[in-house]
Design an enzyme around this catalytic site. Structure first.
Site, mmCIF file in Angstrom:
data_model
loop_
_atom_site.group_PDB
_atom_site.id
_atom_site.type_symbol
_atom_site.label_atom_id
_atom_site.label_comp_id
_atom_site.label_asym_id
_atom_site.label_seq_id
_atom_site.Cartn_x
_atom_site.Cartn_y
_atom_site.Cartn_z
ATOM 1 N N ASP A 64 -14.377 6.346 -1.532
ATOM 2 C CA ASP A 64 -14.018 5.757 -2.832
ATOM 3 C C ASP A 64 -14.888 6.323 -3.957
ATOM 4 O O ASP A 64 -14.410 6.517 -5.081
ATOM 5 C CB ASP A 64 -14.187 4.228 -2.795
ATOM 6 C CG ASP A 64 -12.988 3.526 -2.166
ATOM 7 O OD1 ASP A 64 -11.899 4.126 -2.109
ATOM 8 O OD2 ASP A 64 -13.158 2.371 -1.716
ATOM 9 N N SER A 83 0.832 -1.212 0.000
ATOM 10 C CA SER A 83 0.000 0.000 0.000
ATOM 11 C C SER A 83 0.863 1.256 0.000
ATOM 12 O O SER A 83 1.863 1.343 0.713
ATOM 13 C CB SER A 83 -0.893 0.016 1.235
ATOM 14 O OG SER A 83 -1.590 1.246 1.273
ATOM 15 N N ALA A 131 -17.867 -6.879 -8.520
ATOM 16 C CA ALA A 131 -19.085 -6.499 -7.793
ATOM 17 C C ALA A 131 -18.799 -6.398 -6.295
ATOM 18 O O ALA A 131 -19.666 -6.614 -5.468
ATOM 19 C CB ALA A 131 -20.204 -7.512 -8.062
ATOM 20 N N LYS A 175 -13.733 -4.200 3.874
ATOM 21 C CA LYS A 175 -14.587 -3.045 3.583
ATOM 22 C C LYS A 175 -16.078 -3.307 3.806
ATOM 23 O O LYS A 175 -16.838 -2.396 4.086
ATOM 24 C CB LYS A 175 -14.392 -2.595 2.136
ATOM 25 C CG LYS A 175 -13.153 -1.751 1.925
ATOM 26 C CD LYS A 175 -13.099 -1.251 0.501
ATOM 27 C CE LYS A 175 -11.847 -0.448 0.272
ATOM 28 N NZ LYS A 175 -11.751 0.073 -1.091
HETATM 29 P P1 NAP Z 1 -13.388 -6.760 -3.020
HETATM 30 O O1 NAP Z 1 -14.595 -6.182 -2.372
HETATM 31 O O2 NAP Z 1 -12.640 -7.835 -2.327
HETATM 32 O O3 NAP Z 1 -13.833 -7.269 -4.471
HETATM 33 C C1 NAP Z 1 -12.910 -7.935 -5.285
HETATM 34 C C2 NAP Z 1 -13.544 -8.154 -6.652
HETATM 35 O O4 NAP Z 1 -12.563 -8.788 -7.486
HETATM 36 C C3 NAP Z 1 -14.759 -9.077 -6.622
HETATM 37 O O5 NAP Z 1 -15.665 -8.679 -7.606
HETATM 38 C C4 NAP Z 1 -14.119 -10.441 -6.972
HETATM 39 O O6 NAP Z 1 -15.026 -11.344 -7.560
HETATM 40 C C5 NAP Z 1 -13.123 -10.009 -8.023
HETATM 41 N N1 NAP Z 1 -12.046 -10.987 -8.181
HETATM 42 C C6 NAP Z 1 -11.043 -11.249 -7.304
HETATM 43 N N2 NAP Z 1 -10.240 -12.209 -7.805
HETATM 44 C C7 NAP Z 1 -10.761 -12.571 -9.017
HETATM 45 C C8 NAP Z 1 -10.377 -13.496 -10.019
HETATM 46 N N3 NAP Z 1 -9.292 -14.262 -9.882
HETATM 47 N N4 NAP Z 1 -11.133 -13.576 -11.136
HETATM 48 C C9 NAP Z 1 -12.222 -12.785 -11.293
HETATM 49 N N5 NAP Z 1 -12.641 -11.876 -10.372
HETATM 50 C C10 NAP Z 1 -11.913 -11.778 -9.247
HETATM 51 O O7 NAP Z 1 -12.291 -5.630 -3.316
HETATM 52 P P2 NAP Z 1 -12.554 -4.094 -3.686
HETATM 53 O O8 NAP Z 1 -12.412 -3.275 -2.474
HETATM 54 O O9 NAP Z 1 -13.796 -4.014 -4.472
HETATM 55 O O10 NAP Z 1 -11.266 -3.779 -4.598
HETATM 56 C C11 NAP Z 1 -11.187 -4.258 -5.916
HETATM 57 C C12 NAP Z 1 -9.965 -3.651 -6.597
HETATM 58 O O11 NAP Z 1 -10.106 -2.234 -6.685
HETATM 59 C C13 NAP Z 1 -8.657 -3.904 -5.840
HETATM 60 O O12 NAP Z 1 -7.655 -4.167 -6.772
HETATM 61 C C14 NAP Z 1 -8.384 -2.596 -5.148
HETATM 62 O O13 NAP Z 1 -6.998 -2.358 -4.958
HETATM 63 C C15 NAP Z 1 -8.953 -1.614 -6.170
HETATM 64 N N6 NAP Z 1 -9.342 -0.346 -5.532
HETATM 65 C C16 NAP Z 1 -8.680 0.783 -5.925
HETATM 66 C C17 NAP Z 1 -9.006 1.978 -5.344
HETATM 67 C C18 NAP Z 1 -8.283 3.217 -5.766
HETATM 68 O O14 NAP Z 1 -8.365 4.213 -5.054
HETATM 69 N N7 NAP Z 1 -7.618 3.206 -6.897
HETATM 70 C C19 NAP Z 1 -10.003 2.059 -4.369
HETATM 71 C C20 NAP Z 1 -10.664 0.881 -4.006
HETATM 72 C C21 NAP Z 1 -10.302 -0.316 -4.585
HETATM 73 P P3 NAP Z 1 -15.937 -12.308 -6.632
HETATM 74 O O15 NAP Z 1 -17.102 -11.468 -6.192
HETATM 75 O O16 NAP Z 1 -16.305 -13.397 -7.546
HETATM 76 O O17 NAP Z 1 -15.056 -12.745 -5.500
#
Ligand code: NAP
Length: 286
Positions: free
Chosen positions: A102, A14, A127, A66
């Site tokens: 976010d 991070s 999602a 989260k």
């Molecule tokens: P999260 O709630 O854990 O959701 C993860 C998502 O990724 C779910 O939809 C999950 O699908 C999918 N996923 C994980 N591994 C996968 C795979 N091998 N194949 C297909 N789908 C997969 O996490 P989040 O908080 O939403 O974060 C998601 C991403 O956004 C992360 O990379 C995070 O670093 C990034 N992010 C960036 C910012 C920024 O400020 N730039 C802010 C927030 C988040 P399932 O539902 O099927 O598990």
């Protein structure tokens, strides 16, 4: 000394500590530090105790807490409740208040590039919490249609249901992969492509990004993900997640401190930290 925690697991890569501590120094807030507190999901009780300790004045929450942390907080802002995810915790009169910056960070990353999502057809890969924040921000900004493409169908259904309650006139679809080619905005809100698995993309194999599309990867490490490299190869515009990270962090900083976030300082610190992190894993990938 007062502390702001970053709660998540794992937290190795991070850049938020570098970014937030630079902002605290720039604003001469010397008695507060932003520190990583990496705790796995089974340590939720410890996490809440750490938040309730008097020396803790707030926190950021990241993957995988989260959504699960919601039930352990005293209050939620309307936005955090609607999105169903908390990335920022404030403390008021000893109460833990869950908020979400976010959605603001996501929309601000589009605004600063003068990208207007009004009337747009948007495909969101994922999602989870980030997908929900992006979807609520886009619905608020009058996007015409949102298509959720996620590995776990139930999660897309639950998110689409929640969005539909708040925005009944917004067109929604689930797992309509054909729609990807006709979307103006294609968002990666999955964690696929994050370091160290930098050669993976959540888009279908052999998918050609339409030239008119904008690909937005919320992943910021690495800055040039496979998803973005493929979009550029196909002639689409491509933006990474670093601006969103900076703006969500800036909004959280302002909520915690009541001071205006020093954006330039935060950006420089985030970029430098990201470059350092990339140097630590780049040799291992060769
Ligand atoms: P999260 O709630 O854990 O959701 C993860 C998502 O990724 C779910 O939809 C999950 O699908 C999918 N996923 C994980 N591994 C996968 C795979 N091998 N194949 C297909 N789908 C997969 O996490 P989040 O908080 O939403 O974060 C998601 C991403 O956004 C992360 O990379 C995070 O670093 C990034 N992010 C960036 C910012 C920024 O400020 N730039 C802010 C927030 C988040 P399932 O539902 O099927 O598990």
């Amino acid at each position: 000394m007062k502390y702001l925690y970053l709660l998540g697991y794992p937290l190795g890569h991070s850049v938020s500590p570098a970014m937030q501590n630079a902002a605290l120094r720039a604003c001469d807030i010397r008695a507060t530090r932003y520190v990583k507190n990496p705790l796995p999901p089974e340590k939720m009780r410890e996490m809440i105790l750490a938040l309730r300790a008097p020396h803790c004045i707030g926190a950021n929450v990241t993957v995988p807490h989260k959504q699960t942390i919601l039930a352990h907080l005293d209050e939620l802002t309307d936005l955090a409740r609607e999105i169903g995810a908390v990335n920022t915790i404030l403390k008021k009169d000893g109460k833990l208040i869950g908020d979400n910056t976010d959605a603001y960070g996501f929309m601000q990353a589009l605004r600063v590039r003068h990208i207007n999502s009004q009337g747009a057809r948007v495909s969101i890969l994922g999602a989870g919490g980030a997908a929900a924040a992006a979807a609520f921000a886009l619905a608020q900004a009058d996007a015409a249609e949102i298509i959720f493409l996620n590995r776990t169908l139930a999660r897309s259904v639950e998110l689409a249901d929640r969005l539909n309650k708040k925005f009944p006139y917004l067109a929604l679809a689930i797992n309509d992969w054909e729609a990807l080619a006709e979307s103006q905005l294609i968002i990666n809100a999955t964690s696929v492509g994050m370091a160290p698995r930098v050669n993976e993309s959540p888009a279908p194999k052999n998918f050609a990004f339409p030239k008119h599309a904008l690909a937005f990867d919320l992943v910021y490490n690495p800055p040039a993900t496979q998803f973005l490299r493929d979009a550029k190869r196909d002639g689409a515009r491509a933006i990474g997640g670093l601006e969103m990270l900076i703006y969500q962090g800036a909004r959280a900083f302002e909520l915690w401190t009541g001071q205006r976030a020093p954006l330039r300082v935060m950006r420089n610190a985030a970029v430098t930290a990201l470059q350092e992190i990339m140097q630590t894993y780049a040799p291992k990938l060769k």
